[in-house]
Design an enzyme around this catalytic site. Structure first.
Site, PDB file in Angstrom:
ATOM      1  CD  GLU A   1      10.668  -3.781   7.306  1.00 43.23           C
ATOM      2  OE1 GLU A   1       9.947  -4.385   6.424  1.00 43.23           O
ATOM      3  OE2 GLU A   1      11.548  -2.831   6.721  1.00 43.23           O
TER       4      GLU A   1
ATOM      5  CD1 TRP B   1       3.600  -2.056   5.919  1.00 41.27           C
ATOM      6  CD2 TRP B   1       2.856  -1.971   8.308  1.00 41.27           C
ATOM      7  NE1 TRP B   1       4.263  -1.319   6.677  1.00 41.27           N
ATOM      8  CE2 TRP B   1       3.936  -1.243   7.951  1.00 41.27           C
ATOM      9  CE3 TRP B   1       1.971  -2.225   9.256  1.00 41.27           C
ATOM     10  CZ2 TRP B   1       4.519  -0.647   9.201  1.00 41.27           C
ATOM     11  CZ3 TRP B   1       2.802  -1.269  10.417  1.00 41.27           C
ATOM     12  CH2 TRP B   1       3.678  -0.435  10.279  1.00 41.27           C
ATOM     13  CG  ASP B   2       3.164   0.428   2.058  1.00 41.67           C
ATOM     14  OD1 ASP B   2       4.138   1.474   2.434  1.00 41.67           O
ATOM     15  OD2 ASP B   2       3.690  -0.662   1.944  1.00 41.67           O
TER      16      ASP B   2
ATOM     17  CD  GLN C   1       9.383   0.673   9.546  1.00 43.48           C
ATOM     18  OE1 GLN C   1       8.354   1.439   9.179  1.00 43.48           O
ATOM     19  NE2 GLN C   1       9.902  -0.467   8.962  1.00 43.48           N
TER      20      GLN C   1
END
Length: 820
Positions: A513, A374-375, A635
């Site tokens: 995640e 998804w960067d 994150q």
């Protein structure tokens, strides 16, 4: 000047010594084999078609060296036996090494830095012209001193060309020298230690031979995807600009060929060696066959200096439009340009005509197997406002894989299109089934493939591209179909729960995640990840807005082609307005349903015990524990909402879903999750810096500096050598461009609302908004915007609620009366 990057890694252990950073160069002034893997990744050269790591030409793979070459979309699939199971993995292939170039004295060994005394070492990555330069002065066992200077490029204009120039100066000796130049197709994928138990031999040799008197060629093919690559190399020697009499000898074996050129050297008289390389594949256009084309191209190439000049010219044009000038000459300026440099090497104008996506680790190594995640969400904002045609091409990578996404949705029992978390050549799910925990040595299940939020990211990227460009044709013929099919997916994934009178989404994993299932549960997935649910609601409303933009005729055509009805649109509207979000009465958005019942984690205790707790999941698994038990995130997850949406947009979105959301809760959520985040992803500090930019500028800048250090300082303790973190690099650039500069797009207006942190007193850059090139000059006191080349006049520019129009050549100035 010194880059100012800490040379202490997390946990107090010794980290990489800092490079010397000037505004346009990254420089290393000592030879340190332990740091070579990191330097090779950071000194990679590429042009969007292929890239080659910054390994020394004379070094083969092994020890501190790993000279990898990677091709955009150059994938191959192999099967491996792991823990008693047959697992298939698709990898970005390490293609033949075109670098090999070395020399030896008569009767001596081939040059190797490990076998000589290094008297001087200097390696410089010249960002302004895309050249890697190295100077080494050394003394061998016989007391002979030599100076070797090399220059290398991967040509930005001629996408199939690379070149190396060596200058060897005998300082205190004369005598015969043998120069060997080769092409090595016996390479394997061996750049990531935790993958070494897997099958790694992707290439099959086809042929090799001579191509005229001074050139050789090599051809290989991937064993499963059958991509053919041919490389041809021309090697010439020069004294004082003239070619001397030489003797040549060619050696070869399957997958490897080299040519040795011998001549007589004289003390203090430099010997210059040029190695020109042509690289073609069966995916290239406008050619007949790779071997034939590579051999034809190599015969036509000019000398190195001519290639360097045209290459540097293209880079100067790129920098004119893509630079961000902070008005500083220190490390932040250098590293920011380094990040832009690597972004433009991974995807460039040479990518536009290719079926390629953006690997999250660039074309710089083999981590994540070169997959696409998804960067793009962090990368496209920079490209939208600099090279929008490139964004369009990269979005076409997603459009071409829409049929595969439809199949994935249907096979999972859903409608529409469900894109994979990890994508490669054909758009199927490439996420690994199991992954190796290097701390415990155990293979553990990988359930992160349930990150369905990647679909929202793709839709968001399409919409943001349209906002930046107004490209109605793309939206009409490609983008709308992507958004509509993703909206259909979300509507089918959401289930109505009468007890809450809400729609819910179950069985997903959020951006965090770490959390992939509930403690003690066998089934993977979570209920109502807040980020996922809010984005699903947004996509459903965005789809309706897209339909309105298309107009009645095109709207009817698409609805007919996709089988969409008024009942579908009514359901989308209903789901978007009744989506459940786990919002507590205290204003804290729960990361997912039930998050509040997890245990608090002993952060202080574990930091004292382990130092570096970024990968807390691996630490706990090695101890027999499970990170799913704790309020501990890898994150930003909830905070991604504040990254993507302004305060006003977020309040409107919550109101649309039937919730009241107070502005002061934003800071409360930031503080709450900041205390519970390990920053185990390089993207995390980018997001945390962004969301603090207006409430705590000092802390935002600290996090920005730390995000800048992610790769150049290798703050994760060894991961950068496996490939740069392109999303984090692009994220730092976008932090300056859109967050600190306050650039927003909406309602056909380019809004400017700067909030410069104290260390940035001046900021200059160019951007392209809807075919209008605008020069932006910011200080702490004023905003100055100059409209340059324009094809879509006038451009609407907004500042503090006022919208003004400007045409080519006009200048707008606004005073900043108070700090943001």
């Amino acid at each position: 000047m010194n880059a100012g990057i800490p040379n202490e890694a997390p946990g107090g252990r010794s980290g990489p010594s800092p490079p010397v950073a000037n505004p346009w160069t990254l420089e290393y002034t000592e030879w340190n084999p332990q740091q070579q893997p990191l330097r090779e990744a950071l000194c990679t050269l590429g042009n969007g078609h292929f890239a080659t790591r910054g390994a020394a030409e004379e070094a083969a793979a092994g020890g501190p060296h790993y000279p990898g070459t990677y091709l955009a979309s150059g994938y191959n699939r192999l099967e491996s036996e792991v823990a008693g199971r047959l697992i298939a993995n698709e990898d970005l292939v390490n293609w033949p090494n075109w670098l090999p170039l070395s020399f030896r004295h008569e009767g001596g060994d081939w040059f190797d830095l490990a076998n000589v005394e290094v008297l001087l070492f200097r390696q410089v990555l010249q960002l302004h012209e895309g050249v890697l330069r190295r100077t080494v002065r050394f003394r061998d066992a016989e007391g002979r001193e030599s100076t070797l200077t090399s220059r290398r490029l991967v040509h930005m204009t001629h996408e199939n060309v690379a070149a190396v120039e060596w200058t060897l100066t005998p300082e205190n000796w004369s005598g015969p020298v043998h120069v060997r130049s080769g092409l090595d197709g016996t390479v394997i994928n061996d750049g990531v230690a935790r993958y070494r138990a897997l099958n790694s031999r992707h290439l099959r040799p086809l042929e090799q031979g001579r191509a005229g008197d001074d050139a050789i060629y090599l051809a290989v093919e991937t064993v499963q995807s059958h991509i053919r690559m041919a490389q041809a190399a021309r090697t010439r020697l020069f004294f004082d600009g003239h070619r001397p009499a030489t003797e040549r000898d060619t050696e070869q074996e399957p997958g490897w060929i080299a040519q040795t050129v011998s001549c007589q050297c004289e003390e203090k008289r430099p010997l210059r060696v040029e190695k020109m390389v042509a690289l073609f594949t069966s995916h290239d256009r406008a050619m007949s066959e790779p071997v034939e084309q590579a051999c034809r191209e190599i015969a036509r190439l000019p000398r190195f200096e001519d290639l360097r000049h045209s290459h540097a010219l293209r880079w100067s044009h790129l920098w004119k439009h893509c630079d961000l000038d902070l008005g500083r000459d220190d490390a932040p300026q250098c590293v920011l340009r380094l990040h832009i440099f690597h972004l433009l090497q991974t995807v460039s104008v040479n990518t536009i005509d290719r079926d390629a996506g953006v690997p999250s680790r660039g074309l710089h190594g083999e981590a994540y197997r070169g997959h696409i995640f998804w960067d793009e969400l962090f990368i496209f904002p920079f490209l939208n406002l600099r090279l929008p045609e490139l964004t369009r091409a990269l979005l076409m990578y997603r459009y071409r894989r829409l049929p595969e996404a439809r199949v994935a949705a249907r096979e999972s029992g859903y409608e529409g299109a469900m894109y994979p978390w990890q994508s490669g050549s054909d758009g199927r799910e490439e996420s690994q089934v199991v992954h190796l925990n290097p701390r415990s040595g155990r293979w553990v299940p990988d359930e992160t493939y349930r990150q369905r939020h990647v679909n929202a990211a793709i839709a968001y990227n399409v919409w943001q591209y349209y906002q930046a460009t107004g490209d109605w044709e793309f939206l009409s013929f490609y983008g709308a179909e992507i958004i509509l099919e993703i909206a259909r997916f979300w509507a089918s994934l959401a289930e109505y729960h009468a007890d809450r009178d809400r729609f819910e989404i179950h069985g997903v994993v959020g951006p965090d995640e770490f959390h992939t299932r509930y403690p003690g549960r066998d089934e993977p997935g979570l209920r109502n990840n807040a980020y996922t649910n809010v984005l699903a609601s947004w996509v459903l409303d965005c789809a309706r807005e897209v339909l309105d933009l298309l107009g009645e005729e095109r709207r009817g055509e698409l609805a007919e082609e996709l089988g969409l009805s008024d009942e579908d649109f009514a359901r989308w509207d209903h789901v978007a307005g009744k989506m459940f979000v786990p919002l507590g009465e205290d204003g804290i958005i729960r990361q997912f349903d039930g998050y509040e019942r997890l245990e608090e984690f002993d952060w202080d205790g574990y930091r004292k015990k382990h130092g570096d707790v970024q990968r807390l999941d691996r630490i706990l698994e090695a101890e027999g524990d499970d990170v799913n038990r704790y309020k501990a995130g890898k994150q930003a997850d909830v905070l991604m909402l504040f990254y993507l949406f302004s305060r006003e947009e977020l309040q409107a979105r919550f109101a649309r879903m039937g919730y009241s959301f107070r502005p002061e809760w934003i800071g409360k959520n930031i503080g709450y999750y900041n205390r519970r985040t390990s920053h185990g992803s390089t993207l995390s500090r980018v997001v945390h810096s962004w969301v603090l930019a207006r409430s705590d500028r000092e802390r935002s800048w600290q996090l920005f500096e730390r995000a800048l250090e992610s790769d150049v300082g290798d703050i994760q303790g060894g991961t950068t050598s496996e490939g740069i973190h392109l999303g984090a690099m692009a994220g730092t650039v976008d932090l300056v461009q859109r967050c600190y500069a306050g650039i927003e797009m909406g309602d056909d207006v380019l809004w400017v609302n700067p909030c410069l942190p104290d260390p940035i007193q001046d900021l200059h850059f160019q951007l392209c908004y809807r075919s209008n090139w605008i020069t932006v000059e910011l200080t702490t006191r004023r905003v100055r915007l100059t409209v340059g080349r324009s094809r879509n006049e006038p451009v609407k520019i907004g500042f503090h609620g006022e919208v003004r129009e400007a045409r080519q050549g006009e200048v707008l100035e606004f005073a900043l009366d108070a700090p943001c």
